[in-house]
Design a protein around this motif. Structure first.
Motif, mmCIF file in Angstrom:
data_model
loop_
_atom_site.group_PDB
_atom_site.id
_atom_site.type_symbol
_atom_site.label_atom_id
_atom_site.label_comp_id
_atom_site.label_asym_id
_atom_site.label_seq_id
_atom_site.Cartn_x
_atom_site.Cartn_y
_atom_site.Cartn_z
ATOM 1 N N ALA A 1 60.987 32.268 66.428
ATOM 2 C CA ALA A 1 61.525 32.486 67.773
ATOM 3 C C ALA A 1 63.039 32.673 67.735
ATOM 4 N N ALA A 2 63.722 31.896 66.876
ATOM 5 C CA ALA A 2 65.173 32.024 66.776
ATOM 6 C C ALA A 2 65.565 33.385 66.201
ATOM 7 N N TRP A 3 64.847 33.833 65.165
ATOM 8 C CA TRP A 3 65.146 35.146 64.592
ATOM 9 C C TRP A 3 64.864 36.252 65.596
ATOM 10 N N ALA A 4 63.769 36.132 66.355
ATOM 11 C CA ALA A 4 63.444 37.148 67.356
ATOM 12 C C ALA A 4 64.535 37.221 68.423
ATOM 13 N N PHE A 5 65.033 36.060 68.840
ATOM 14 C CA PHE A 5 66.101 36.007 69.837
ATOM 15 C C PHE A 5 67.359 36.684 69.312
ATOM 16 N N ALA A 6 67.784 36.317 68.108
ATOM 17 C CA ALA A 6 69.008 36.890 67.547
ATOM 18 C C ALA A 6 68.850 38.388 67.288
ATOM 19 N N ALA A 7 67.708 38.795 66.756
ATOM 20 C CA ALA A 7 67.511 40.209 66.424
ATOM 21 C C ALA A 7 67.470 41.070 67.675
ATOM 22 N N TYR A 8 66.793 40.602 68.726
ATOM 23 C CA TYR A 8 66.702 41.419 69.932
ATOM 24 C C TYR A 8 68.055 41.540 70.622
ATOM 25 N N LEU A 9 68.797 40.427 70.706
ATOM 26 C CA LEU A 9 70.120 40.503 71.328
ATOM 27 C C LEU A 9 71.032 41.450 70.558
ATOM 28 N N ALA A 10 70.983 41.376 69.229
ATOM 29 C CA ALA A 10 71.813 42.284 68.431
ATOM 30 C C ALA A 10 71.382 43.728 68.626
ATOM 31 N N LEU A 11 70.080 43.972 68.696
ATOM 32 C CA LEU A 11 69.580 45.329 68.915
ATOM 33 C C LEU A 11 70.015 45.872 70.267
ATOM 34 N N SER A 12 70.040 45.009 71.282
ATOM 35 C CA SER A 12 70.391 45.467 72.631
ATOM 36 C C SER A 12 71.838 45.944 72.726
ATOM 37 N N ALA A 13 72.668 45.623 71.745
ATOM 38 C CA ALA A 13 74.049 46.123 71.754
ATOM 39 C C ALA A 13 74.087 47.640 71.679
ATOM 40 N N LEU A 14 73.031 48.258 71.143
ATOM 41 C CA LEU A 14 73.024 49.707 70.975
ATOM 42 C C LEU A 14 73.010 50.448 72.302
ATOM 43 N N TRP A 15 72.503 49.822 73.393
ATOM 44 C CA TRP A 15 72.510 50.497 74.690
ATOM 45 C C TRP A 15 73.439 49.793 75.690
ATOM 46 N N SER A 16 74.367 49.008 75.179
ATOM 47 C CA SER A 16 75.332 48.344 76.044
ATOM 48 C C SER A 16 76.399 49.330 76.508
ATOM 49 N N PRO A 17 76.853 49.255 77.772
ATOM 50 C CA PRO A 17 77.949 50.127 78.220
ATOM 51 C C PRO A 17 79.273 49.800 77.533
ATOM 52 N N PHE A 18 79.360 48.624 76.940
ATOM 53 C CA PHE A 18 80.559 48.227 76.191
ATOM 54 C C PHE A 18 80.159 48.104 74.726
ATOM 55 N N LEU A 19 80.020 49.262 74.088
ATOM 56 C CA LEU A 19 79.409 49.334 72.765
ATOM 57 C C LEU A 19 80.184 48.538 71.724
ATOM 58 N N SER A 20 81.509 48.661 71.704
ATOM 59 C CA SER A 20 82.299 47.963 70.689
ATOM 60 C C SER A 20 82.125 46.459 70.802
ATOM 61 N N LEU A 21 82.245 45.932 72.028
ATOM 62 C CA LEU A 21 82.060 44.500 72.243
ATOM 63 C C LEU A 21 80.657 44.068 71.856
ATOM 64 N N GLY A 22 79.643 44.849 72.271
ATOM 65 C CA GLY A 22 78.267 44.495 71.974
ATOM 66 C C GLY A 22 77.968 44.470 70.487
ATOM 67 N N LEU A 23 78.464 45.463 69.746
ATOM 68 C CA LEU A 23 78.201 45.521 68.310
ATOM 69 C C LEU A 23 78.847 44.346 67.579
ATOM 70 N N VAL A 24 80.095 44.028 67.940
ATOM 71 C CA VAL A 24 80.770 42.905 67.295
ATOM 72 C C VAL A 24 80.024 41.612 67.578
#
Length: 438
Positions: free
Chosen positions: A92-115
């Motif tokens: 569950a912890a890995w799924a949480f971290a992986a999904y949040l990191a993946l969601s950075a790809l469609w964030s309107p603030f891409l640089s902040l999201g990727l970091v």
């Protein structure tokens, strides 16, 4: 059926095979380095600069510390996601971290999201290494080091107050750490201190003299009140109730009822005016009714969620979506923040992580030799949950609340290996002369 005298299996998947324990001060230094680099600042800047992705020396230093942590974990242990069956909690912890990191790809603030996404994956990798490699004494060293950091921070705040904004001039903090973040440090440190003070069944983990814990408790409690942060104070109070009720078994629950009723009565009679002043904090009835404009912010957040209800706006989106409308960055609620940034999918994963963590800790609390530590972790989880009503930190990367959430997962797995779910005799071989994963 579980055999008499045997603790029930806790894994939700086939039993995983942890690597041989590797004790050392790395388990203290690396987590604290991530926390301090994320929250402790020697300068203040506007939220607009954060979401724009602009980097100054402080931000580059933070990124560099996370980078060094990743390099250390890779060369020492092999930094990568697990490739073998693992427990439901770690999954569950890995799924949480992986999904949040993946969601950075469609964030309107891409640089902040990727970091932030990369920082979250590094933190989760650290939690995984701790979960599979650390020993109980490592986690207790981390707890004591965190208390010491909080006490040193209070001393810095008293000795050299930094300039404050008009909204925080009457609230205690240190450096340029916001009083809300400072209160989280103090609340967690206070819960840890109380747990070590009442540790009668496992005194081997009490590293200091009881008088030191008493003194630390007084300093931390006073500083927490001085921050004027009601969410963290309420969360700490709830965490203390849970901690006392679970750490000592049935006797602890009786103590909570007796002491709680007595303290509440005395406080209501003797300090009613001060309590009301702390709750109101000099604000108007309109401000209190809107929770300092949080209800307006949440209304905006739910409209933003309705536009992208399934996958959300992307990691870090809530930091900038509401700046123009209300002047606040972040959703100021862990669950609303998850809905906006990560949608229904991310919220379901986040809820599954919290429920699994709470369930496993409740099972561990039934084990006599583990209930003191399990009760402490349950108290900290309760504190984060209540504080999460007005603070999004638990659902966001690179801050003390989010890092501690994953550390709670790691500490729970260390307890599981200690006695709740025994480690198999045959550990996975890492190869001769190396600590790295196979």
């Amino acid at each position: 059926m579980t055999a008499p005298g045997r603790f029930p299996r806790l894994t939700l998947l086939p039993r995983y095979r942890p690597l041989p324990p590797v004790s050392g001060w790395w388990a203290v230094v690396v987590p604290l380095a991530l926390m301090l680099s994320s929250d402790y600042k020697l300068r203040s800047r506007e939220a607009e600069q954060t979401v724009s992705g602009s980097a100054d020396l402080t931000i580059l230093t933070e990124i560099g510390i996370y980078g060094f942590a990743a390099i250390y974990l890779y060369y020492r242990f092999g930094l990568r996601p697990p490739s073998r069956p693992t427990t439901g909690l770690l999954l569950a912890a890995w799924a949480f971290a992986a999904y949040l990191a993946l969601s950075a790809l469609w964030s309107p603030f891409l640089s902040l999201g990727l970091v932030r996404g990369v920082q979250l994956l590094i933190t989760m990798s650290l939690a995984y290494v701790l979960a599979t490699r650390a020993e109980p004494r490592d986690m207790h060293r981390l707890g004591h080091a965190f208390i010491a950091i909080a006490l040193a921070s209070v001393a810095i705040g008293v000795a050299h107050p930094f300039p404050r904004t008009s909204l925080t001039e009457d609230r205690f903090n240190w450096l340029y750490v916001h009083p809300v973040q400072a209160a989280v440090y103090l609340a967690v440190a206070l819960l840890l201190t109380v747990s070590y003070l009442i540790r009668f069944e496992t005194p081997q983990h009490r590293l200091w003299h009881p008088l030191l814990y008493l003194g630390a408790m007084a300093v931390l409690a006073g500083a927490l009140i001085a921050t004027g942060t009601r969410g963290a104070a309420a969360g700490c109070a709830a965490g203390l109730v849970v901690l006392l009720a679970t750490s000592r078994g049935p006797r602890g629950r009786v103590d909570v009822l007796v002491l709680g009723a007595t303290v509440s009565t005395v406080a209501a009679l003797a300090f009613s005016e001060k309590i009301l002043a702390f709750v109101s904090r000099g604000e108007s009835a309109e401000s209190l009714a809107s929770l300092n404009s949080r209800t307006e912010l949440w209304a905006l957040a739910m409209r933003a969620y309705a536009e992208e209800p399934v996958f959300g706006r992307g990691l870090g989106a809530s930091r900038g979506l509401f700046l123009d409308d209300i002047g606040l960055g972040g959703a100021h609620n862990a669950f609303v923040n998850t809905l906006v940034d990560n949608g229904a999918v991310g919220t379901a994963i986040f809820a599954a992580l919290l429920l699994t963590l709470g369930f496993v800790l409740l099972l561990l609390a039934r084990h006599r030799s583990l209930r003191t530590d399990a009760g402490m972790l349950l108290g900290m989880l309760s504190c984060f949950l209540l504080n999460g009503i007005t603070n999004e930190g638990m659902a966001a990367p690179a801050n003390v609340s989010g890092i501690w959430l994953l550390l709670l997962v790691a500490w729970t797995e260390v307890l599981r290996r200690q006695g709740g779910d025994p480690v198999p005799v045959q550990a996975v071989r890492a190869g001769p002369g190396t600590d790295r994963h196979p």
